[in-house]
Design an enzyme around this catalytic site. Sequence first.
Site, mmCIF file in Angstrom:
data_model
loop_
_atom_site.group_PDB
_atom_site.id
_atom_site.type_symbol
_atom_site.label_atom_id
_atom_site.label_comp_id
_atom_site.label_asym_id
_atom_site.label_seq_id
_atom_site.Cartn_x
_atom_site.Cartn_y
_atom_site.Cartn_z
ATOM 1 N N HIS A 92 -17.432 -11.691 5.933
ATOM 2 C CA HIS A 92 -16.201 -10.958 6.250
ATOM 3 C C HIS A 92 -15.420 -11.668 7.335
ATOM 4 O O HIS A 92 -15.973 -12.016 8.379
ATOM 5 C CB HIS A 92 -16.520 -9.525 6.692
ATOM 6 C CG HIS A 92 -15.300 -8.671 6.764
ATOM 7 N ND1 HIS A 92 -14.960 -7.905 7.852
ATOM 8 C CD2 HIS A 92 -14.300 -8.489 5.859
ATOM 9 C CE1 HIS A 92 -13.819 -7.280 7.611
ATOM 10 N NE2 HIS A 92 -13.404 -7.616 6.415
ATOM 11 N N HIS A 93 -14.148 -11.909 7.079
ATOM 12 C CA HIS A 93 -13.229 -12.486 8.063
ATOM 13 C C HIS A 93 -12.010 -11.591 8.177
ATOM 14 O O HIS A 93 -11.105 -11.677 7.348
ATOM 15 C CB HIS A 93 -12.743 -13.871 7.610
ATOM 16 C CG HIS A 93 -13.775 -14.953 7.704
ATOM 17 N ND1 HIS A 93 -13.658 -16.137 7.031
ATOM 18 C CD2 HIS A 93 -14.934 -15.023 8.404
ATOM 19 C CE1 HIS A 93 -14.705 -16.915 7.317
ATOM 20 N NE2 HIS A 93 -15.502 -16.253 8.136
ATOM 21 N N GLU A 94 -11.977 -10.728 9.165
ATOM 22 C CA GLU A 94 -10.748 -9.970 9.425
ATOM 23 C C GLU A 94 -9.925 -10.771 10.425
ATOM 24 O O GLU A 94 -10.444 -11.178 11.468
ATOM 25 C CB GLU A 94 -11.087 -8.583 10.003
ATOM 26 C CG GLU A 94 -9.884 -7.772 10.464
ATOM 27 C CD GLU A 94 -8.861 -7.529 9.351
ATOM 28 O OE1 GLU A 94 -9.214 -6.901 8.355
ATOM 29 O OE2 GLU A 94 -7.707 -7.992 9.493
ATOM 30 N N GLU A 147 0.811 -1.220 0.000
ATOM 31 C CA GLU A 147 0.000 0.000 0.000
ATOM 32 C C GLU A 147 0.846 1.272 0.000
ATOM 33 O O GLU A 147 0.895 2.019 0.979
ATOM 34 C CB GLU A 147 -0.994 -0.056 1.161
ATOM 35 C CG GLU A 147 -1.967 -1.210 0.944
ATOM 36 C CD GLU A 147 -2.908 -1.465 2.107
ATOM 37 O OE1 GLU A 147 -3.080 -0.550 2.938
ATOM 38 O OE2 GLU A 147 -3.440 -2.577 2.191
ATOM 39 N N GLU A 159 -10.061 3.447 0.070
ATOM 40 C CA GLU A 159 -10.083 3.819 1.489
ATOM 41 C C GLU A 159 -9.059 4.899 1.817
ATOM 42 O O GLU A 159 -9.250 5.664 2.757
ATOM 43 C CB GLU A 159 -9.874 2.582 2.356
ATOM 44 C CG GLU A 159 -8.538 1.903 2.118
ATOM 45 C CD GLU A 159 -8.398 0.554 2.842
ATOM 46 O OE1 GLU A 159 -9.425 -0.061 3.141
ATOM 47 O OE2 GLU A 159 -7.255 0.144 3.086
ATOM 48 N N HIS A 193 -8.108 -8.977 1.510
ATOM 49 C CA HIS A 193 -7.475 -7.661 1.627
ATOM 50 C C HIS A 193 -6.183 -7.834 2.417
ATOM 51 O O HIS A 193 -6.027 -8.797 3.149
ATOM 52 C CB HIS A 193 -8.423 -6.669 2.301
ATOM 53 C CG HIS A 193 -9.428 -6.122 1.322
ATOM 54 N ND1 HIS A 193 -9.694 -4.782 1.197
ATOM 55 C CD2 HIS A 193 -10.192 -6.752 0.398
ATOM 56 C CE1 HIS A 193 -10.591 -4.611 0.252
ATOM 57 N NE2 HIS A 193 -10.920 -5.783 -0.258
ATOM 58 N N GLU A 194 -5.253 -6.889 2.235
ATOM 59 C CA GLU A 194 -3.870 -7.072 2.717
ATOM 60 C C GLU A 194 -3.401 -8.477 2.321
ATOM 61 O O GLU A 194 -2.958 -9.271 3.153
ATOM 62 C CB GLU A 194 -3.732 -6.893 4.238
ATOM 63 C CG GLU A 194 -4.243 -5.574 4.758
ATOM 64 C CD GLU A 194 -5.777 -5.558 4.843
ATOM 65 O OE1 GLU A 194 -6.356 -6.564 5.270
ATOM 66 O OE2 GLU A 194 -6.372 -4.550 4.446
ATOM 67 N N GLU A 242 -7.194 -7.083 -2.669
ATOM 68 C CA GLU A 242 -6.768 -5.682 -2.590
ATOM 69 C C GLU A 242 -5.324 -5.664 -3.104
ATOM 70 O O GLU A 242 -5.097 -5.884 -4.281
ATOM 71 C CB GLU A 242 -6.922 -5.201 -1.147
ATOM 72 C CG GLU A 242 -6.816 -3.706 -0.985
ATOM 73 C CD GLU A 242 -6.857 -3.312 0.478
ATOM 74 O OE1 GLU A 242 -7.449 -2.283 0.779
ATOM 75 O OE2 GLU A 242 -6.267 -4.024 1.322
HETATM 76 C C1 NOJ Z 1 -8.571 -3.039 5.560
HETATM 77 C C2 NOJ Z 1 -9.391 -3.257 4.361
HETATM 78 O O1 NOJ Z 1 -8.774 -2.781 3.200
HETATM 79 C C3 NOJ Z 1 -10.729 -2.585 4.562
HETATM 80 O O2 NOJ Z 1 -11.520 -2.741 3.413
HETATM 81 C C4 NOJ Z 1 -11.390 -3.156 5.770
HETATM 82 O O3 NOJ Z 1 -12.535 -2.387 6.024
HETATM 83 C C5 NOJ Z 1 -10.497 -3.088 6.990
HETATM 84 N N1 NOJ Z 1 -9.212 -3.619 6.693
HETATM 85 C C6 NOJ Z 1 -11.097 -3.857 8.147
HETATM 86 O O4 NOJ Z 1 -11.132 -5.222 7.886
#
Ligand code: NOJ
Length: 678
Positions: free
Chosen positions: A377-379, A175, A482, A457-458, A476
Amino acid sequence: MRPYPLLVLLTALFSCASRAEVVAEASSPGKVLRVQLSIDEGRASYSVLRLGEVVIAPSRLGFLLRDTEKLERNLQLASQHSSSFDSSWEQPWGERRHVRNHYSELRVRLSETIKLKRSFDVVFRLYDDGLGFRYEFPQQDQLSDVIIDDELTEFVVAEPATAWWIPAGEWNRYEYLYQRTPLAEVTQAHTPMTIRSESGLHIAFHEAALVDYSGMWLRRTEGQRFRAQLSPASEGWKVRRKAPFHTPWRTLQIADSAGGLYQSDLILNLNEPNVLGDVSWFQPAKYVGIWWELHLDQTTWASGARHGATTENARRHIDFAARNGFRGVLIEGWNVGWDGAWFGNGNDFDFSKATPDFDLRAVAAYAKSRGVHLVGHHETGGAVSHYERQLDAALDLYRALDVDVIKTGYVADAGQIERNDGDGRVHREWHDGQWMARHHLKVVREAAKRRIAINPHEPIKDTGLRRTYPNWVAREGARGMEYGAWGNPPNPPEHEINLVFTRMLSGPMDYTPGILSLQGRGQAIQTTLAKQLALYVLLYSPIQMVPDLPEHYEKHSTAFQFIKDVPTDWAETHVLNGEIGDFVTIARKDRGSDDWYLGAGTDEHGRMLPVTLSFLDPGRRYTAEIYRDGDDAHWRTAPFEFVAEQREVSSRDRLLIRLAPGGGQAIRFKALPMRSRR
Ligand code: NOJ
Ligand code: CA
């Protein structure tokens, strides 16, 4: 007085005189590219020529291995084999439906002449628009447990060039804003790295099929000489594999123009065919979500009074999606674990347990009743072993609720992925190391078993694995929209134009275009309104977000119409013009209708781009629904100046596309009914 001038001259002459002998060579099918393999006193190198001119000067091949001698000296050509291949295949979804895979292959076996007498193969695949090569390690007793400390592959660019690149091995993963520098000033770059030589040749360096290996960075060692620098493993080495195995393909796309790079299917062609079979259950589509409001800090991921992921808010978004024909609704922050410092500390996440103010089952049922699909969604917060332990249950839960796309997230500084093998130690891994390459494929495979698509993402970078696993639909892996909300600095007007010719060469990006309010958290998004629309065509993904707040779309209903209309799956793609970082125009044909779409965008400079409409189907007439910058539009002073107008056109017409500074243009060519012939 200079000492011994003659001796100095003779020594110089001697060391310049190459003792390298070309031992194998091959040309691409149309004889555009040629690769030569040379051996110089036992060391192997390759060079690439294009139309007879050297593009890549002799560049070394080899490895540094752990606990044994380097695999790079005392080599001889043991055998060589040439072949060719030509066939077409169909993408289940993509930028184009049919892809031709036409190449010549050269396989050479290199063997050590003394001591260990180890061997390895180098396989080159030559296309007219680029080439790939990889190493293959055969089974052999002297080299079965292969621990790679360094890959010694070099890329020596012959002609002075300008490079567009982002730094590799830094904390913010991929990024970064693209830098434009002389190639000789690059330090260490991620791929794709794109360059333009003084004579106008465009080359993109990347890799294909990154499987069970670590990602390749490009480290400049001197002048225009680069070396593969593999992302490290926590054990200290770069890669560990059991032979037989092969490396990913090291790739060079080579074209006369920036657009030529984007047209190339090299990366996909170098990946293995689809192993999942019928994937028609994955439907390219647009999705809305509880997302932008979080980035604007209007609501929070954390539970509490300002929690975004409430049952009520989810229903509101489901209604908005249903009303406007969007298939998906993403809800971030619905599960337990977001309350602490989830950045880099994801061990609190429970991927099956909702917060008390969110009724997952009721929301899923409501979505179903309205014909809308939840996007899961899985963060992970980078706590990847923790996630892997819950993976089966988490995927089963989503499957039971008919969730068929999941956005995953790996928010953690680069090098800080948490790996826990149960041995009481925490290992720190890179986002693009071998361990994470394995992790991503594990998630993709487990998800595929349940007919779920994945959008990380990441992530680790894209290397075309969507061909083999067509449920790996987007990711991503660059600065997304963002950064318009909170980026410091935000994405400048040239950013998306840079992306088209760098990041987008690797594959689909979940950029999340379409912020029609043009407003972040106390800062402006640096584009015009029309450019936000153009991004849906310029930045390809089979899943595209419609990320702005519902009330903002209602306020910009004319522009919103384009977002409702634009498809996310294409039969054909044509780059009509473009220069890296300056401007680009792309036309794409809808897979589901006879309509065409066009997107054009520019950097901070206004431009006039003449475009012939010869891509349109001949003999057909279209209503061009044009969404353009107003005459006084400017990303800084008048970003909302915007005109929507229509005219009738055919493939014989030309358009002059006028772009404001920081502007863009989006066009839908709506096919008119064929006149019946009497
Ligand atoms: C970074 C991601 O790019 C974003 O889309 C997301 O909302 C946040 N992480 C939280 O998971
Ligand atoms: Ca520029």
